[in-house]
Each structure stands twice: as C-alpha cells, then as structure tokens.
Design a protein around this motif. Structure first.
Motif, PDB file in Angstrom:
ATOM      1  N   UNK A   1       0.842  -1.186   0.000  1.00  0.00           N
ATOM      2  CA  UNK A   1       0.000   0.000   0.000  1.00  0.00           C
ATOM      3  C   UNK A   1       0.877   1.237   0.000  1.00  0.00           C
ATOM      4  N   UNK A   2       0.481   2.205  -0.792  1.00  0.00           N
ATOM      5  CA  UNK A   2       1.211   3.467  -0.779  1.00  0.00           C
ATOM      6  C   UNK A   2       0.704   4.304   0.391  1.00  0.00           C
ATOM      7  N   UNK A   3       1.380   5.367   0.649  1.00  0.00           N
ATOM      8  CA  UNK A   3       0.985   6.268   1.737  1.00  0.00           C
ATOM      9  C   UNK A   3      -0.390   6.854   1.453  1.00  0.00           C
ATOM     10  N   UNK A   4      -0.666   7.132   0.189  1.00  0.00           N
ATOM     11  CA  UNK A   4      -1.963   7.693  -0.189  1.00  0.00           C
ATOM     12  C   UNK A   4      -3.084   6.696   0.098  1.00  0.00           C
ATOM     13  N   UNK A   5      -2.856   5.423  -0.224  1.00  0.00           N
ATOM     14  CA  UNK A   5      -3.861   4.400   0.051  1.00  0.00           C
ATOM     15  C   UNK A   5      -4.133   4.280   1.543  1.00  0.00           C
ATOM     16  N   UNK A   6      -3.074   4.303   2.332  1.00  0.00           N
ATOM     17  CA  UNK A   6      -3.245   4.225   3.787  1.00  0.00           C
ATOM     18  C   UNK A   6      -3.978   5.446   4.326  1.00  0.00           C
ATOM     19  N   UNK A   7      -3.700   6.614   3.774  1.00  0.00           N
ATOM     20  CA  UNK A   7      -4.381   7.831   4.209  1.00  0.00           C
ATOM     21  C   UNK A   7      -5.871   7.766   3.861  1.00  0.00           C
ATOM     22  N   UNK A   8      -6.191   7.249   2.678  1.00  0.00           N
ATOM     23  CA  UNK A   8      -7.602   7.111   2.288  1.00  0.00           C
ATOM     24  C   UNK A   8      -8.336   6.159   3.222  1.00  0.00           C
ATOM     25  N   UNK A   9      -7.689   5.045   3.561  1.00  0.00           N
ATOM     26  CA  UNK A   9      -8.305   4.088   4.481  1.00  0.00           C
ATOM     27  C   UNK A   9      -8.518   4.711   5.845  1.00  0.00           C
ATOM     28  N   UNK A  10      -7.546   5.471   6.317  1.00  0.00           N
ATOM     29  CA  UNK A  10      -7.675   6.122   7.625  1.00  0.00           C
ATOM     30  C   UNK A  10      -8.793   7.154   7.594  1.00  0.00           C
ATOM     31  N   UNK A  11      -8.918   7.905   6.495  1.00  0.00           N
ATOM     32  CA  UNK A  11      -9.986   8.899   6.376  1.00  0.00           C
ATOM     33  C   UNK A  11     -11.353   8.241   6.372  1.00  0.00           C
ATOM     34  N   UNK A  12     -11.506   7.176   5.617  1.00  0.00           N
ATOM     35  CA  UNK A  12     -12.788   6.472   5.588  1.00  0.00           C
ATOM     36  C   UNK A  12     -13.152   5.902   6.951  1.00  0.00           C
ATOM     37  N   UNK A  13     -12.168   5.358   7.638  1.00  0.00           N
ATOM     38  CA  UNK A  13     -12.428   4.820   8.976  1.00  0.00           C
ATOM     39  C   UNK A  13     -12.842   5.926   9.938  1.00  0.00           C
ATOM     40  N   UNK A  14     -12.201   7.077   9.837  1.00  0.00           N
ATOM     41  CA  UNK A  14     -12.551   8.197  10.719  1.00  0.00           C
ATOM     42  C   UNK A  14     -13.948   8.717  10.405  1.00  0.00           C
ATOM     43  N   UNK A  15     -14.306   8.773   9.117  1.00  0.00           N
ATOM     44  CA  UNK A  15     -15.647   9.229   8.742  1.00  0.00           C
ATOM     45  C   UNK A  15     -16.720   8.279   9.246  1.00  0.00           C
ATOM     46  N   UNK A  16     -16.478   6.987   9.129  1.00  0.00           N
ATOM     47  CA  UNK A  16     -17.451   6.007   9.622  1.00  0.00           C
ATOM     48  C   UNK A  16     -17.605   6.094  11.136  1.00  0.00           C
ATOM     49  N   UNK A  17     -16.506   6.286  11.832  1.00  0.00           N
ATOM     50  CA  UNK A  17     -16.560   6.425  13.285  1.00  0.00           C
ATOM     51  C   UNK A  17     -17.343   7.677  13.663  1.00  0.00           C
ATOM     52  N   UNK A  18     -17.131   8.757  12.952  1.00  0.00           N
ATOM     53  CA  UNK A  18     -17.843  10.000  13.233  1.00  0.00           C
ATOM     54  C   UNK A  18     -19.343   9.839  12.990  1.00  0.00           C
ATOM     55  N   UNK A  19     -19.710   9.120  11.921  1.00  0.00           N
ATOM     56  CA  UNK A  19     -21.129   8.891  11.649  1.00  0.00           C
ATOM     57  C   UNK A  19     -21.778   8.081  12.765  1.00  0.00           C
ATOM     58  N   UNK A  20     -21.044   7.085  13.244  1.00  0.00           N
ATOM     59  CA  UNK A  20     -21.595   6.257  14.324  1.00  0.00           C
ATOM     60  C   UNK A  20     -21.740   7.045  15.617  1.00  0.00           C
TER      61      UNK A  20
END
Length: 71
Positions: free
Chosen positions: A7-26
């Motif tokens: 995984x590139x750094x960009x891919x890891x950043x996208x995954x972290x952003x999606x995880x943070x957004x899902x946590x915020x929604x919950x």
C-alpha cells in the motif's frame, strides 16, 4: 507463498480517512458543514463594517474636499 499487498501512503491515508468518517457517523457527528452567516454584522461599539466600494467612495470624497480646501 502468499503475495503481500503493498500500500502506498496515499492508500493508507484514504483508508484512515474512511475509517474516521465512519466512526464519526456512528458517534452522531453532523454530516453537513455549518452555513456561513450572510446577514449584516454589527460591531460591539455600534459601527458596521463597510464594503470596499463604500470605503473607497468615502475616501474619494474626503480627498476631493481636502483638495478644495487647499486651493
């Protein structure tokens, strides 16, 4: 041998952003950005801010009256 995905750094950043957004929604975070104020702003001392055009008009009139006084 199992192929390991790289995984590139960009891919890891996208995954972290999606995880943070899902946590915020919950957790019940607001999904919309707050609206910007469009109404008039009144300062505490009673003065209201001027737009750029109004300020330059006042300045122009003041400079004309000063020019008349010096003649």
């Amino acid at each position: 041998m199992i192929a390991q995905a790289e995984f590139s750094v960009v891919d890891l950043a996208r995954q972290a952003l999606l995880a943070a957004q899902e946590t915020a929604k919950r957790n019940g975070a607001a999904s919309r950005k707050p609206k910007r104020r469009t109404g008039p702003t009144v300062r505490r001392d009673g003065r209201e801010p001027l737009g750029f055009g109004a300020a330059t008009g006042i300045w122009r009139e003041a400079s004309r009256s000063m020019a008349k006084k010096t003649r």
